[in-house]
Design a protein around this motif. Structure first.
Motif, PDB file in Angstrom:
ATOM      1  N   TYR A 130       0.977  -1.072   0.001  1.00 28.62           N
ATOM      2  CA  TYR A 130      -0.038   0.060   0.054  1.00 28.62           C
ATOM      3  C   TYR A 130       1.071   1.130   0.006  1.00 28.62           C
ATOM      4  O   TYR A 130       0.747   2.132  -0.883  1.00 28.62           O
ATOM      5  CB  TYR A 130      -0.821   0.056   1.045  1.00 28.62           C
ATOM      6  CG  TYR A 130      -1.724   1.283   1.140  1.00 28.62           C
ATOM      7  CD1 TYR A 130      -3.115   1.322   0.487  1.00 28.62           C
ATOM      8  CD2 TYR A 130      -1.409   2.217   1.965  1.00 28.62           C
ATOM      9  CE1 TYR A 130      -3.621   2.406   0.568  1.00 28.62           C
ATOM     10  CE2 TYR A 130      -2.225   3.525   1.954  1.00 28.62           C
ATOM     11  CZ  TYR A 130      -3.329   3.452   1.244  1.00 28.62           C
ATOM     12  OH  TYR A 130      -4.006   4.648   1.243  1.00 28.62           O
ATOM     13  N   SER A 134       0.759   3.698  -3.254  1.00 25.40           N
ATOM     14  CA  SER A 134      -0.229   4.981  -3.002  1.00 25.40           C
ATOM     15  C   SER A 134       0.487   6.004  -3.846  1.00 25.40           C
ATOM     16  O   SER A 134      -0.294   6.903  -4.088  1.00 25.40           O
ATOM     17  CB  SER A 134      -0.452   5.125  -1.709  1.00 25.40           C
ATOM     18  OG  SER A 134       0.734   5.168  -0.880  1.00 25.40           O
ATOM     19  N   TYR A 137      -0.853   5.572  -7.484  1.00 20.08           N
ATOM     20  CA  TYR A 137      -2.349   5.364  -7.696  1.00 20.08           C
ATOM     21  C   TYR A 137      -3.159   6.188  -6.923  1.00 20.08           C
ATOM     22  O   TYR A 137      -4.442   6.505  -7.039  1.00 20.08           O
ATOM     23  CB  TYR A 137      -2.554   3.796  -7.471  1.00 20.08           C
ATOM     24  CG  TYR A 137      -2.372   3.116  -8.578  1.00 20.08           C
ATOM     25  CD1 TYR A 137      -3.042   3.153  -9.760  1.00 20.08           C
ATOM     26  CD2 TYR A 137      -1.614   2.102  -8.203  1.00 20.08           C
ATOM     27  CE1 TYR A 137      -2.558   2.232 -10.831  1.00 20.08           C
ATOM     28  CE2 TYR A 137      -1.120   1.217  -9.195  1.00 20.08           C
ATOM     29  CZ  TYR A 137      -1.561   1.323 -10.507  1.00 20.08           C
ATOM     30  OH  TYR A 137      -1.404   0.437 -11.632  1.00 20.08           O
ATOM     31  N   GLY A 138      -2.711   6.741  -5.582  1.00 17.82           N
ATOM     32  CA  GLY A 138      -3.468   7.463  -4.581  1.00 17.82           C
ATOM     33  C   GLY A 138      -4.041   6.155  -3.790  1.00 17.82           C
ATOM     34  O   GLY A 138      -3.988   5.051  -4.100  1.00 17.82           O
ATOM     35  N   GLY A 139      -4.817   6.716  -2.640  1.00 12.24           N
ATOM     36  CA  GLY A 139      -5.435   5.779  -1.743  1.00 12.24           C
ATOM     37  C   GLY A 139      -6.419   4.922  -2.186  1.00 12.24           C
ATOM     38  O   GLY A 139      -6.331   3.608  -1.981  1.00 12.24           O
ATOM     39  N   THR A 142      -5.424   2.389  -5.035  1.00  9.54           N
ATOM     40  CA  THR A 142      -4.192   1.366  -4.338  1.00  9.54           C
ATOM     41  C   THR A 142      -5.187   0.253  -3.595  1.00  9.54           C
ATOM     42  O   THR A 142      -4.694  -0.825  -3.994  1.00  9.54           O
ATOM     43  CB  THR A 142      -3.284   2.228  -3.421  1.00  9.54           C
ATOM     44  OG1 THR A 142      -2.600   3.051  -4.086  1.00  9.54           O
ATOM     45  CG2 THR A 142      -2.343   0.882  -2.750  1.00  9.54           C
TER      46      THR A 142
END
Length: 182
Positions: A130, A134, A137-139, A142
């Protein structure tokens, strides 16, 4: 006015008032499906889930992101990869050596410490992957990638293949991935 259930609170579940399945009124219901677990329908369903999940990962560009993206934190990814190798080694040892060769039943009672170590390693790998993905991709995305990989690739593949094939395929793919990873 009381129903039958309320009127029987103080009575033991023996004799006439007892259901055929130990007093549980819900266990007398027919099973959801009468098909055996390895029926071709379930195998086809798992294969479709696996294929669709691989397509989603391809569509999200997961392979390219992991291999080439400068946004991915590769140090964290390497720690997650090391935890994955440890998970695979413990899984192979427990299932193949202890379970198949020595004939020990693989369950929590016999492998408490190994089970706890596997839980820790799975948590470590998840957090590392993660943190690594992250920035790219971002939170939320991800979490989608990790969920699709775990629930859409790993679980259906483990349900489709027997134990010896799971471990053989996993070692082969892990070796290939480590060789390709920069």
């Amino acid at each position: 006015m009381t129903s039958d259930v309320e009127g029987q609170e103080g009575r033991p579940l023996t004799g006439e008032g007892r259901t055929p399945h130990g007093g549980n009124p819900y266990s007398s219901q027919p099973p959801m499906s009468s098909l055996p677990p390895n029926h071709w329908y379930y195998k086809l369903k798992r294969a479709c889930i696996l294929g669709c999940s691989l397509y989603v990962l391809h569509d999200l560009g997961a392979w390219h992101a992991v291999m080439r993206s400068p946004d991915v934190s590769h140090e964290w990814f390497k720690i997650g990869l090391a935890a994955s190798v440890a998970i695979l080694a413990m899984k192979s040892y427990m299932e193949l050596y202890q379970g198949k060769i020595k004939g020990v039943r693989v369950d929590y009672k016999n492998f408490r410490q190994a089970t706890h170590m596997l839980i820790f390693l799975i948590l470590l790998a998840t957090v590392c992957f993660y943190v690594a993905l992250s920035p790219h991709y971002g939170g939320a995305k991800t979490m989608l990638v990790l969920t699709v990989f775990g629930w859409g690739v790993l679980i259906p593949a483990s349900l489709l293949l027997p134990t010896y094939a799971q471990n053989g395929v996993a070692v082969t793919l892990m070796t290939f991935f480590i060789q390709q990873y920069q």
